[in-house]
Design a protein around this motif. Structure first.
Motif, PDB file in Angstrom:
ATOM      1  N   THR A  93      33.189   2.435  40.350  1.00 30.70           N
ATOM      2  CA  THR A  93      31.851   2.301  40.939  1.00 30.70           C
ATOM      3  C   THR A  93      30.926   1.505  40.030  1.00 30.70           C
ATOM      4  O   THR A  93      30.176   0.628  40.497  1.00 30.70           O
ATOM      5  CB  THR A  93      31.244   3.685  41.210  1.00 30.70           C
ATOM      6  N   PHE A  94      30.950   1.784  38.728  1.00 32.56           N
ATOM      7  CA  PHE A  94      30.085   1.081  37.787  1.00 32.56           C
ATOM      8  C   PHE A  94      30.404  -0.411  37.772  1.00 32.56           C
ATOM      9  O   PHE A  94      29.498  -1.258  37.773  1.00 32.56           O
ATOM     10  CB  PHE A  94      30.247   1.666  36.380  1.00 32.56           C
ATOM     11  N   PHE A  95      31.686  -0.752  37.777  1.00 34.04           N
ATOM     12  CA  PHE A  95      32.097  -2.161  37.776  1.00 34.04           C
ATOM     13  C   PHE A  95      31.604  -2.871  39.033  1.00 34.04           C
ATOM     14  O   PHE A  95      31.088  -3.992  38.962  1.00 34.04           O
ATOM     15  CB  PHE A  95      33.615  -2.251  37.683  1.00 34.04           C
ATOM     16  N   ILE A  96      31.743  -2.226  40.192  1.00 33.52           N
ATOM     17  CA  ILE A  96      31.287  -2.835  41.443  1.00 33.52           C
ATOM     18  C   ILE A  96      29.789  -3.097  41.380  1.00 33.52           C
ATOM     19  O   ILE A  96      29.313  -4.184  41.755  1.00 33.52           O
ATOM     20  CB  ILE A  96      31.640  -1.941  42.646  1.00 33.52           C
ATOM     21  N   LYS A  97      29.029  -2.129  40.899  1.00 33.78           N
ATOM     22  CA  LYS A  97      27.578  -2.324  40.812  1.00 33.78           C
ATOM     23  C   LYS A  97      27.231  -3.477  39.881  1.00 33.78           C
ATOM     24  O   LYS A  97      26.337  -4.280  40.188  1.00 33.78           O
ATOM     25  CB  LYS A  97      26.910  -1.021  40.352  1.00 33.78           C
ATOM     26  N   ARG A  98      27.915  -3.574  38.752  1.00 33.29           N
ATOM     27  CA  ARG A  98      27.629  -4.670  37.817  1.00 33.29           C
ATOM     28  C   ARG A  98      27.942  -6.028  38.447  1.00 33.29           C
ATOM     29  O   ARG A  98      27.202  -6.998  38.254  1.00 33.29           O
ATOM     30  CB  ARG A  98      28.440  -4.480  36.531  1.00 33.29           C
ATOM     31  N   MET A  99      29.040  -6.099  39.175  1.00 32.07           N
ATOM     32  CA  MET A  99      29.409  -7.368  39.793  1.00 32.07           C
ATOM     33  C   MET A  99      28.419  -7.752  40.898  1.00 32.07           C
ATOM     34  O   MET A  99      28.086  -8.926  41.069  1.00 32.07           O
ATOM     35  CB  MET A  99      30.831  -7.295  40.349  1.00 32.07           C
ATOM     36  N   VAL A 100      27.923  -6.770  41.628  1.00 30.74           N
ATOM     37  CA  VAL A 100      26.890  -7.044  42.637  1.00 30.74           C
ATOM     38  C   VAL A 100      25.614  -7.520  41.945  1.00 30.74           C
ATOM     39  O   VAL A 100      24.964  -8.478  42.387  1.00 30.74           O
ATOM     40  CB  VAL A 100      26.625  -5.809  43.509  1.00 30.74           C
ATOM     41  N   GLN A 101      25.246  -6.853  40.867  1.00 32.11           N
ATOM     42  CA  GLN A 101      24.054  -7.263  40.113  1.00 32.11           C
ATOM     43  C   GLN A 101      24.170  -8.710  39.647  1.00 32.11           C
ATOM     44  O   GLN A 101      23.174  -9.443  39.627  1.00 32.11           O
ATOM     45  CB  GLN A 101      23.864  -6.345  38.899  1.00 32.11           C
ATOM     46  N   ARG A 102      25.363  -9.135  39.297  1.00 31.89           N
ATOM     47  CA  ARG A 102      25.571 -10.498  38.801  1.00 31.89           C
ATOM     48  C   ARG A 102      25.695 -11.518  39.930  1.00 31.89           C
ATOM     49  O   ARG A 102      25.887 -12.706  39.672  1.00 31.89           O
ATOM     50  CB  ARG A 102      26.821 -10.544  37.920  1.00 31.89           C
ATOM     51  N   GLY A 103      25.593 -11.048  41.170  1.00 32.97           N
ATOM     52  CA  GLY A 103      25.594 -11.956  42.293  1.00 32.97           C
ATOM     53  C   GLY A 103      26.954 -12.433  42.744  1.00 32.97           C
ATOM     54  O   GLY A 103      27.060 -13.442  43.449  1.00 32.97           O
ATOM     55  N   LEU A 104      28.027 -11.703  42.367  1.00 37.45           N
ATOM     56  CA  LEU A 104      29.371 -12.118  42.746  1.00 37.45           C
ATOM     57  C   LEU A 104      29.752 -11.682  44.151  1.00 37.45           C
ATOM     58  O   LEU A 104      30.837 -12.032  44.633  1.00 37.45           O
ATOM     59  CB  LEU A 104      30.392 -11.577  41.743  1.00 37.45           C
ATOM     60  N   GLY A 105      28.896 -10.920  44.798  1.00 34.02           N
ATOM     61  CA  GLY A 105      29.155 -10.471  46.159  1.00 34.02           C
ATOM     62  C   GLY A 105      28.242  -9.328  46.513  1.00 34.02           C
ATOM     63  O   GLY A 105      27.372  -8.921  45.728  1.00 34.02           O
ATOM     64  N   VAL A 106      28.422  -8.810  47.718  1.00 33.00           N
ATOM     65  CA  VAL A 106      27.682  -7.637  48.176  1.00 33.00           C
ATOM     66  C   VAL A 106      28.692  -6.521  48.394  1.00 33.00           C
ATOM     67  O   VAL A 106      29.901  -6.742  48.393  1.00 33.00           O
ATOM     68  CB  VAL A 106      26.906  -7.933  49.470  1.00 33.00           C
ATOM     69  N   SER A 107      28.197  -5.294  48.587  1.00 30.42           N
ATOM     70  CA  SER A 107      29.123  -4.182  48.750  1.00 30.42           C
ATOM     71  C   SER A 107      28.567  -3.169  49.748  1.00 30.42           C
ATOM     72  O   SER A 107      27.380  -3.214  50.109  1.00 30.42           O
ATOM     73  CB  SER A 107      29.386  -3.497  47.402  1.00 30.42           C
ATOM     74  N   LEU A 108      29.427  -2.268  50.169  1.00 30.60           N
ATOM     75  CA  LEU A 108      29.042  -1.111  50.970  1.00 30.60           C
ATOM     76  C   LEU A 108      29.335   0.120  50.134  1.00 30.60           C
ATOM     77  O   LEU A 108      30.490   0.387  49.777  1.00 30.60           O
ATOM     78  CB  LEU A 108      29.821  -1.069  52.291  1.00 30.60           C
ATOM     79  N   MET A 109      28.273   0.889  49.811  1.00 35.62           N
ATOM     80  CA  MET A 109      28.404   2.009  48.886  1.00 35.62           C
ATOM     81  C   MET A 109      27.555   3.180  49.362  1.00 35.62           C
ATOM     82  O   MET A 109      26.546   2.981  50.048  1.00 35.62           O
ATOM     83  CB  MET A 109      27.970   1.594  47.470  1.00 35.62           C
ATOM     84  N   PRO A 110      27.921   4.407  48.984  1.00 37.68           N
ATOM     85  CA  PRO A 110      27.069   5.551  49.300  1.00 37.68           C
ATOM     86  C   PRO A 110      25.705   5.411  48.628  1.00 37.68           C
ATOM     87  O   PRO A 110      25.603   4.922  47.498  1.00 37.68           O
ATOM     88  CB  PRO A 110      27.846   6.744  48.725  1.00 37.68           C
ATOM     89  N   THR A 111      24.672   5.850  49.316  1.00 40.87           N
ATOM     90  CA  THR A 111      23.319   5.704  48.790  1.00 40.87           C
ATOM     91  C   THR A 111      23.150   6.365  47.430  1.00 40.87           C
ATOM     92  O   THR A 111      22.447   5.832  46.560  1.00 40.87           O
ATOM     93  CB  THR A 111      22.294   6.291  49.770  1.00 40.87           C
ATOM     94  N   TRP A 112      23.797   7.516  47.218  1.00 43.12           N
ATOM     95  CA  TRP A 112      23.594   8.242  45.960  1.00 43.12           C
ATOM     96  C   TRP A 112      24.193   7.513  44.762  1.00 43.12           C
ATOM     97  O   TRP A 112      23.783   7.754  43.631  1.00 43.12           O
ATOM     98  CB  TRP A 112      24.138   9.668  46.044  1.00 43.12           C
ATOM     99  N   THR A 113      25.149   6.606  44.997  1.00 42.11           N
ATOM    100  CA  THR A 113      25.750   5.900  43.864  1.00 42.11           C
ATOM    101  C   THR A 113      24.842   4.820  43.306  1.00 42.11           C
ATOM    102  O   THR A 113      25.047   4.355  42.175  1.00 42.11           O
ATOM    103  CB  THR A 113      27.093   5.255  44.259  1.00 42.11           C
TER     104      THR A 113
END
Length: 208
Positions: free
Chosen positions: A124-144
């Motif tokens: 989860t942390f890796f996905i968030k970092r990659m989204v922050q860096r603009g490498l893509g978007v994601s679908l994630m639970p709101t609490w994450t």
């Protein structure tokens, strides 16, 4: 589920010092169920549906998946978006077999979109970092992503006319359980309301 359950596990250990609690993640709901059935784990958390006559399955909360984008993304200022606006985005998704990936694959099937994949990971942390860096978007639970959304490093959007929800359950063997396992299950079930509140992103509720 580590982020959501960690405070609850900590408080359980504080109040039950004689119980040895060990926690690990699995790659899929199927692996969680298999671990319980073969005795490798006493209790698991999995999204429904879970089917086995040998298991006791108890719903503990529902959560919602939202579109997560970087703060610089063209959709970041919106509160909702449409299928048409996201169908050509590059997605960073959880790996196949995970409960979140099952929910997202079902969503894409329903809307008739084959997403372009940028990355796949169960971190989860890796996905968030990659989204922050603009490498893509994601679908994630709101609490994450509640902390990142609050701090402004990520933005979340609902998809108009679609609610991506899943139900998370506590899973254990249906037969008689030893007292430490019964104590843990009872503790989790006593905190169902708090789990639901945190899963919905209620900032006033904590699991400590």
């Amino acid at each position: 589920f580590v982020y959501l359950f960690a405070p609850l596990f900590e408080s359980f250990m504080d109040t039950h010092p004689g119980v040895d609690l060990a926690f690990r993640t699995t790659v899929s709901t199927e692996q969680t169920v298999a671990d319980i059935l073969n005795g490798a784990a006493d209790v698991g958390f999995a999204s429904l549906a879970v089917y086995s006559p040998n298991l006791q399955v108890t719903k503990i909360f529902d959560d919602e998946l939202v579109l997560v984008v970087s703060k610089e993304h063209r959709l970041a200022k919106k509160r909702a978006t449409s299928v048409e606006e996201i169908e050509h985005e590059r997605f960073i998704l959880f790996e196949r077999g995970s409960s979140i990936r099952r929910a997202t694959d079902q969503f894409f099937d329903e809307i008739g979109v084959r997403p372009a994949l940028s990355l796949e990971s169960n971190d989860t942390f890796f996905i968030k970092r990659m989204v922050q860096r603009g490498l893509g978007v994601s679908l994630m639970p709101t609490w994450t992503v509640s902390e990142e959304v609050s701090s402004g490093t990520l933005a979340q959007l609902r998809i108009t006319n679609h609610r991506l929800r899943r139900t998370v359950a506590l899973v254990s063997l249906g037969r008689f359980q030893p007292s430490p396992t019964r104590a843990f299950i009872a503790y989790i079930l006593r905190h169902k309301a708090k789990l639901q509140a945190v899963a919905e992103g209620d900032p006033k509720r904590t699991l400590s």
